[in-house]
Scaffold this active site. Structure first.
Site, PDB file in Angstrom:
ATOM      1  CB  ILE A  29       8.540   5.273  -1.002  1.00  0.00           C
ATOM      2  CG1 ILE A  29       8.712   5.825  -2.420  1.00  0.00           C
ATOM      3  CG2 ILE A  29       9.412   6.047  -0.011  1.00  0.00           C
ATOM      4  CD1 ILE A  29       8.231   7.261  -2.579  1.00  0.00           C
ATOM      5  N   GLY A  89       0.790  -1.228   0.000  1.00  0.00           N
ATOM      6  CA  GLY A  89       0.000   0.000   0.000  1.00  0.00           C
ATOM      7  C   GLY A  89       0.818   1.273   0.000  1.00  0.00           C
ATOM      8  CG  HIS A  90       4.055   3.847   1.879  1.00  0.00           C
ATOM      9  ND1 HIS A  90       5.337   4.262   1.636  1.00  0.00           N
ATOM     10  CD2 HIS A  90       3.445   4.881   2.493  1.00  0.00           C
ATOM     11  CE1 HIS A  90       5.508   5.487   2.108  1.00  0.00           C
ATOM     12  NE2 HIS A  90       4.369   5.876   2.630  1.00  0.00           N
ATOM     13  CG  PHE A  91       2.910   5.202  -2.474  1.00  0.00           C
ATOM     14  CD1 PHE A  91       1.712   5.582  -1.889  1.00  0.00           C
ATOM     15  CD2 PHE A  91       4.079   5.825  -2.046  1.00  0.00           C
ATOM     16  CE1 PHE A  91       1.673   6.593  -0.926  1.00  0.00           C
ATOM     17  CE2 PHE A  91       4.039   6.823  -1.079  1.00  0.00           C
ATOM     18  CZ  PHE A  91       2.840   7.207  -0.517  1.00  0.00           C
TER      19      PHE A  91
END
Length: 152
Positions: free
Chosen positions: A63, A56-58
């Site tokens: 990152i 989810g990041h990203f």
């Protein structure tokens, strides 16, 4: 002529897990590559594309989250505190505070993050440290951290 011999102190993952309560996927110190009790510690965290946070990041441009960089530094301070104060079975070190955190560049999959923490002072069970995270010799994050020694 005097020659001084220095010995590198390495702590592998299985020993780190005896010192810290964290486990996968939240154990963020892979290996301690050297340390001096009561002074400093140098550790590494290898950033894999398979880190759960990248879901989810990203997803399109992964990152490593800044909060996890800080957590990795905090875990490194925990290892140094345990080695310095000879942690008892019924004690645990809690991440207590962070000051002056600065992020300089992103940490990406494939990076090896080097964590360096330095002991500043201890008072009433609260220990203050400085921490710097680097990738390829470039600073990615720096902060002041505190941990508290408490009964488990």
């Amino acid at each position: 002529m005097t020659t001084e011999t220095t010995t590198t102190k390495i702590i592998e993952a299985n020993e780190i897990m005896k010192l810290l309560p964290h486990r996968y996927p939240f154990l963020l110190v892979d290996r301690v590559v050297d340390y001096e009790e009561g002074k400093w510690l140098k550790a590494v965290k290898n950033i894999s594309v398979n880190e759960p946070c990248f879901t989810g990041h990203f997803p399109e441009q992964p990152i490593f989250p800044g909060v996890l960089i800080l957590e990795a530094m905090a875990q490194a301070t925990g290892v140094l505190a345990c080695k310095t104060y000879r942690q008892l079975e019924n004690e645990i070190y809690y991440f207590a505070a962070i000051d002056n955190a600065r992020f300089k560049r992103p940490v990406l999959p494939g990076d090896q993050m080097v964590l360096e923490v330095h002991f500043l002072k201890e008072r009433r069970g609260i220990t203050r440290f400085t921490g710097v995270a680097t990738v390829d010799g470039q600073v990615v994050c720096e902060a002041e951290l505190m941990c508290a020694r408490r009964p488990a």
